[in-house]
Motif scaffolding. Structure first.
Motif, PDB file in Angstrom:
ATOM      1  N   GLU A 112       3.287  -6.109  11.943  1.00 50.31           N
ATOM      2  CA  GLU A 112       2.755  -4.824  11.468  1.00 50.31           C
ATOM      3  C   GLU A 112       3.743  -4.136  10.533  1.00 50.31           C
ATOM      4  O   GLU A 112       3.341  -3.566   9.497  1.00 50.31           O
ATOM      5  CB  GLU A 112       2.428  -3.926  12.663  1.00 50.31           C
ATOM      6  CG  GLU A 112       1.778  -2.618  12.253  1.00 50.31           C
ATOM      7  CD  GLU A 112       0.746  -2.129  13.265  1.00 50.31           C
ATOM      8  OE1 GLU A 112       0.231  -1.018  13.077  1.00 50.31           O
ATOM      9  OE2 GLU A 112       0.439  -2.857  14.233  1.00 50.31           O
TER      10      GLU A 112
ATOM     11  N   CYS B 126       3.628  -5.905   7.164  1.00 52.77           N
ATOM     12  CA  CYS B 126       2.401  -5.604   6.417  1.00 52.77           C
ATOM     13  C   CYS B 126       2.439  -4.200   5.819  1.00 52.77           C
ATOM     14  O   CYS B 126       1.837  -3.947   4.763  1.00 52.77           O
ATOM     15  CB  CYS B 126       1.187  -5.762   7.336  1.00 52.77           C
ATOM     16  SG  CYS B 126       0.814  -7.477   7.762  1.00 52.77           S
ATOM     17  N   ARG B 127       3.148  -3.297   6.462  1.00 51.44           N
ATOM     18  CA  ARG B 127       3.265  -1.944   5.897  1.00 51.44           C
ATOM     19  C   ARG B 127       4.285  -1.930   4.754  1.00 51.44           C
ATOM     20  O   ARG B 127       4.057  -1.315   3.705  1.00 51.44           O
ATOM     21  CB  ARG B 127       3.683  -0.954   6.979  1.00 51.44           C
ATOM     22  CG  ARG B 127       2.638  -0.758   8.072  1.00 51.44           C
ATOM     23  CD  ARG B 127       3.020   0.360   9.040  1.00 51.44           C
ATOM     24  NE  ARG B 127       2.101   0.419  10.162  1.00 51.44           N
ATOM     25  CZ  ARG B 127       0.892   0.973  10.124  1.00 51.44           C
ATOM     26  NH1 ARG B 127       0.474   1.524   8.987  1.00 51.44           N
ATOM     27  NH2 ARG B 127       0.104   0.993  11.183  1.00 51.44           N
TER      28      ARG B 127
ATOM     29  N   GLN C 266       3.425  -3.376   1.070  1.00 52.31           N
ATOM     30  CA  GLN C 266       2.519  -2.613   0.189  1.00 52.31           C
ATOM     31  C   GLN C 266       3.274  -1.747  -0.802  1.00 52.31           C
ATOM     32  O   GLN C 266       2.685  -1.272  -1.779  1.00 52.31           O
ATOM     33  CB  GLN C 266       1.583  -1.757   1.050  1.00 52.31           C
ATOM     34  CG  GLN C 266       0.655  -2.620   1.906  1.00 52.31           C
ATOM     35  CD  GLN C 266      -0.418  -1.801   2.609  1.00 52.31           C
ATOM     36  OE1 GLN C 266      -1.400  -1.386   1.978  1.00 52.31           O
ATOM     37  NE2 GLN C 266      -0.225  -1.573   3.883  1.00 52.31           N
TER      38      GLN C 266
ATOM     39  N   TYR D 212       4.003 -11.385  -1.819  1.00 56.24           N
ATOM     40  CA  TYR D 212       3.480 -11.557  -0.461  1.00 56.24           C
ATOM     41  C   TYR D 212       4.633 -11.495   0.542  1.00 56.24           C
ATOM     42  O   TYR D 212       5.809 -11.557   0.171  1.00 56.24           O
ATOM     43  CB  TYR D 212       2.733 -12.886  -0.331  1.00 56.24           C
ATOM     44  CG  TYR D 212       3.596 -14.121  -0.481  1.00 56.24           C
ATOM     45  CD1 TYR D 212       4.261 -14.673   0.622  1.00 56.24           C
ATOM     46  CD2 TYR D 212       3.741 -14.748  -1.719  1.00 56.24           C
ATOM     47  CE1 TYR D 212       5.055 -15.799   0.477  1.00 56.24           C
ATOM     48  CE2 TYR D 212       4.533 -15.873  -1.863  1.00 56.24           C
ATOM     49  CZ  TYR D 212       5.193 -16.398  -0.756  1.00 56.24           C
ATOM     50  OH  TYR D 212       5.982 -17.504  -0.898  1.00 56.24           O
TER      51      TYR D 212
ATOM     52  N   LEU E 130      -4.001  -6.308   9.970  1.00 57.01           N
ATOM     53  CA  LEU E 130      -4.434  -6.196   8.572  1.00 57.01           C
ATOM     54  C   LEU E 130      -5.382  -5.020   8.384  1.00 57.01           C
ATOM     55  O   LEU E 130      -5.325  -4.305   7.370  1.00 57.01           O
ATOM     56  CB  LEU E 130      -5.107  -7.502   8.130  1.00 57.01           C
ATOM     57  CG  LEU E 130      -4.199  -8.729   8.002  1.00 57.01           C
ATOM     58  CD1 LEU E 130      -5.021  -9.950   7.604  1.00 57.01           C
ATOM     59  CD2 LEU E 130      -3.091  -8.477   6.983  1.00 57.01           C
TER      60      LEU E 130
ATOM     61  N   THR F 194      -3.290  -1.675   8.611  1.00 53.16           N
ATOM     62  CA  THR F 194      -2.367  -1.447   7.494  1.00 53.16           C
ATOM     63  C   THR F 194      -3.069  -1.474   6.144  1.00 53.16           C
ATOM     64  O   THR F 194      -2.501  -1.013   5.141  1.00 53.16           O
ATOM     65  CB  THR F 194      -1.261  -2.511   7.504  1.00 53.16           C
ATOM     66  OG1 THR F 194      -1.858  -3.812   7.379  1.00 53.16           O
ATOM     67  CG2 THR F 194      -0.466  -2.437   8.801  1.00 53.16           C
TER      68      THR F 194
ATOM     69  N   LEU G 268      -3.642  -4.142   4.386  1.00 49.32           N
ATOM     70  CA  LEU G 268      -3.074  -5.180   3.532  1.00 49.32           C
ATOM     71  C   LEU G 268      -4.105  -6.271   3.268  1.00 49.32           C
ATOM     72  O   LEU G 268      -4.833  -6.694   4.164  1.00 49.32           O
ATOM     73  CB  LEU G 268      -1.837  -5.799   4.206  1.00 49.32           C
ATOM     74  CG  LEU G 268      -1.103  -6.867   3.394  1.00 49.32           C
ATOM     75  CD1 LEU G 268      -0.419  -6.237   2.182  1.00 49.32           C
ATOM     76  CD2 LEU G 268      -0.081  -7.602   4.263  1.00 49.32           C
TER      77      LEU G 268
ATOM     78  N   LEU H 119      -0.439 -12.234   2.795  1.00 50.22           N
ATOM     79  CA  LEU H 119       0.212 -12.568   4.058  1.00 50.22           C
ATOM     80  C   LEU H 119       0.276 -14.085   4.231  1.00 50.22           C
ATOM     81  O   LEU H 119      -0.718 -14.788   4.060  1.00 50.22           O
ATOM     82  CB  LEU H 119      -0.546 -11.954   5.244  1.00 50.22           C
ATOM     83  CG  LEU H 119      -0.030 -12.331   6.647  1.00 50.22           C
ATOM     84  CD1 LEU H 119       1.397 -11.829   6.854  1.00 50.22           C
ATOM     85  CD2 LEU H 119      -0.955 -11.757   7.725  1.00 50.22           C
TER      86      LEU H 119
END
Length: 733
Positions: free
Chosen positions: A555, A558-559, A562, A569, A592, A595, A597, A602
């Motif tokens: 997590e 994924c944050r 961005q 990636y 996903l 977040t 994303l 990923l």
């Protein structure tokens, strides 16, 4: 200060005292009786007191009987010496019975049911043989002469010797004579010498007094008393230290030849019958009967020996795999260490066996164990010992080991053979993967030391989680207690914000532009400081905390990604335990969703050896891939079954392990494996990423071989997300 302990000084004092007394008795015939009497009484009294103290450390009843027997010897010699024949005779017969019961109690108190009945049968065989000799040589002549005036000496004492022989035989038959129980061995040795001394008295002597008679017999009597006293003193010292020796004695075993003593007794009895039959010219009457009895006894004995062999094999063999079991291993390991043989001990533990059992059932688990046992048989030499000691734990006792390379070569051969021998389970194939801990025996070490060292190495191998081998090195620490404490602290690490996520950028080798970054977790422990992933990830994997840690890293990554340019990636590792979790797909998709994303940004990294159950892992990876998430195989080529799994896994990226990159030196030999991986990836249409690039020459060679991307200290070290943003910005300008 003297290094000698008080018991050692006492033992030396007794020895010197006996030597002086017996020397005086030999040189001064007139003083022989008082010197021998003083010597015997002193030894018996000291032995009796020590036996009472010895009873506090285990085998209480037996040692108290030894103490009582010592007192009865004093009473016997005192009464006989003062002319109290009947009192001395009564004390003497009671002494024999007491010592016999003491010897019988040592093995009998640990036996129950049929085991106790077996001991009774064995001792009866020895009793029968002994009685035959006593009858022919002692009782028969006495009964023929009708001399009842001295029957305690001529009948009672020989029968007492026979009882004592039974007690000694019981201890021997149940393995009392071995290095793991020196006090008991010394005690039985003393009682045996006592029997020989009695024989020297011409069936106990003229008056039953052990302080008179032939000089050799009195000296043997003193030696017997010394042995019994020293045995009691030794056991008393052990009892004072906490009774450790008593615990060892309950785990002992006997030499294999001990089991054949009843058969030897039967053979002696038959031999006596043959001699008597021939000597008295009774061949016509008894010859055929004795011959028939010999044939019958031979048949019964042969059957008993076969049964004994089968029983011993069952005792030392694992019923499922047919390998040697823990009992057999202990016997051979102790024997090898005691002889100083050059050996190595390899502990082999199957990785992911519980998952196989839980998913495919215990039948599949048993099939895997049987197949792995077959792998061990094919991998070891005839002189080595392959064992299954419980569950999915195996041990190899490797003999004739000249150097550490021998043990490492065997371990790697086992791992490679197992990986190339998948076990079919329905439509699936399960591969036996294992971790190996090896230790070489060092002169002066005990068998327990070798086991402990191999166990430490095994734990280190399990911690590494790479299905490999670790060789014990002097000073290698036992990390289990520390890891247990680390596991407890790890439970709070996620919630209290102690984990940090760093990123190592991945670079396009052709253009030098950034492609993405791999997420790496670090633990900022409030007391220990920074704890590396190699230290806490294996702990998290075993405790189950890896699920929470993995989701936190996923997590957070994924944050953070961005904030980077849209074409970059992030690559996140999935642990073996996460791959077995049926909630993996909803967990990843949930992250996903929270977040926001895009799945295309990923990449999930796995190792091919982490897939124990492909019925769960492969469908989960296929589902994630169908959602647009790419899958990468990390550390490709370091396992033993990469090609087999590669054809079945939904894969987009192969990551070349840093160990292969380190071999790049501009030669064909140095680049052989790396080039093979790159060519394989080209055929399968996969992207290749090289790890651990540290020198420009390595990057140039990888680029020439056709590798598309790389990461390593040449480009950037792991760094926080904000630093990655600046690093990427500088490259893109």
């Amino acid at each position: 200060m003297s290094r000698w302990t008080a018991p050692a000084r006492a033992a030396c004092g007794l020895f010197v005292f006996v030597l002086a007394a017996q020397t005086g008795a030999a040189l001064l015939p007139g003083a022989r009786q008082p010197l021998t009497f003083a010597c015997m009484v002193t030894l018996n009294l000291v032995g009796g007191v020590c036996a009472v103290r010895a009873s506090r450390g285990g085998n209480r009843t037996a040692w108290l009987m030894v103490a009582a027997g010592q007192g009865l010897i004093v009473a016997t010699n005192t009464a006989m010496g003062s002319g109290q024949f009947w009192l001395g005779s009564a004390c003497g017969m009671a002494m024999y019975a007491t010592f016999a019961l003491a010897a019988l109690t040592f093995p009998a108190q640990a036996l129950r049911g049929w085991a106790l009945a077996g001991l009774v049968g064995e001792t009866l065989a020895v009793l029968g043989c002994g009685f035959m000799f006593v009858w022919y040589f002692v009782l028969r002549p006495h009964l023929a002469e009708h001399d009842w005036a001295h029957w305690p000496l001529t009948v009672g004492f020989p029968l007492g010797d026979l009882l004592l022989l039974i007690g000694i035989a019981a201890v021997v038959l149940r393995g009392g004579l071995n290095a793991s129980s020196p006090p008991l061995t010394l005690l039985v040795g003393g009682l045996s010498v006592f029997l020989l001394a009695d024989a020297g008295f011409n069936a106990i002597g003229d008056d039953g007094n052990h302080t008179t008679g032939p000089l050799a017999a009195t000296m043997m009597g003193a030696l017997a008393a010394l042995c019994v006293a020293l045995a009691s003193l030794w056991q008393a010292a052990v009892a004072q230290r906490g009774g450790q020796q008593a615990a060892v004695m309950r785990r002992q075993w006997g030499a294999e030849w001990f089991s054949y003593l009843p058969n030897a007794a039967v053979a002696l009895g038959l031999a006596l019958m043959i001699v008597v039959t021939v000597r008295h010219g009774q061949l016509l009457t008894w010859g055929g009967l004795v011959l028939g009895l010999i044939v019958v006894t031979a048949g019964v004995t042969l059957r008993q020996i076969v049964s004994l062999r089968e029983s011993r094999q069952h005792e030392t063999s694992d019923p499922l795999t047919g390998l040697t079991n823990r009992v057999g291993l202990d016997r051979q390991l102790v024997r090898a260490v005691r002889r100083g043989e050059p050996i190595a001990l390899l502990l082999v533990d199957l990785d992911g066996f519980k998952a196989v059992n839980d998913t495919y059932g215990h039948r599949a688990g048993d099939m895997l164990l049987v197949e792995f046992a077959s792998v061990l048989r094919r991998s070891v030499r005839g002189t080595d010992v392959a064992c299954r000691v419980g569950g999915d734990e195996f041990v190899i006792l490797q003999r004739e080991v000249t150097e550490a390379a021998d043990a490492l070569a065997l371990a790697r051969r086992i791992l490679a053979t197992a990986a190339s021998s998948p076990v079919p389970v329905g439509e699936h194939a399960v591969v036996a993967r294992a971790s190996v801990g090896a230790a070489l025996a060092v002169p002066g070490e005990t068998a327990d030391d070798v086991r402990h060292h191999a166990d430490i190495a095994m734990y280190q191998a399990k911690r590494a989680a790479v299905h490999g081998v670790v060789l014990y090195q002097a000073g290698m620490m036992d990390r289990r207690a520390d890891d247990a404490a680390l596991g407890r602290d790890l439970e709070e690490a996620v919630e209290s914000g102690q984990l940090r996520v760093l990123y190592q950028p991945m670079i396009d080798l052709e253009s030098g532009q950034p492609l993405g970054a791999e997420a790496l977790v670090r633990w900022h422990h409030p007391v220990r400081g920074i704890v590396g992933p190699l230290d806490f990830i294996p702990v998290a994997e075993r405790t189950g905390a890896i699920t929470g840690v993995g989701l936190f890293v996923l997590e957070q990554a994924c944050r953070d990604v961005q904030a980077w340019p849209d074409h970059l990636y992030v690559s996140v590792n999935l642990s073996p335990r996460q791959l077995q979790d049926r909630t993996l797909v909803p967990d990843v998709l949930g992250v996903l969703r929270r977040t926001g994303l895009s799945p295309s940004r990923l990449v999930l990294e796995i190792t091919e050896s982490a897939i124990v159950d492909d019925r769960i892992a492969v469908p989960a990876l296929e589902t994630l891939r169908s959602k647009g998430i790419r899958i990468a195989i990390d550390d490709f080529g370091t396992g033993y079954s990469s090609l087999q799994y590669l054809s079945r896994l939904p894969v987009d990226v192969l990551k070349i392990d840093h160990s292969f990159v380190a071999e790049l030196d501009g030669t064909r030999q140095g680049s052989a494996i790396t080039e093979a991986v790159i060519r394989l990836a080209e055929i399968l249409g996969l992207t290749t990423v090289a790890e651990g690039i540290e020198r420009p020459a390595q990057a140039d060679e990888l680029r020439a071989l056709g590798c598309q991307a790389g990461q390593g200290f040449l480009y950037a070290k792991p760094q926080p997300a904000a630093d990655v943003t600046r690093f990427v910005g500088a490259l893109l300008r």
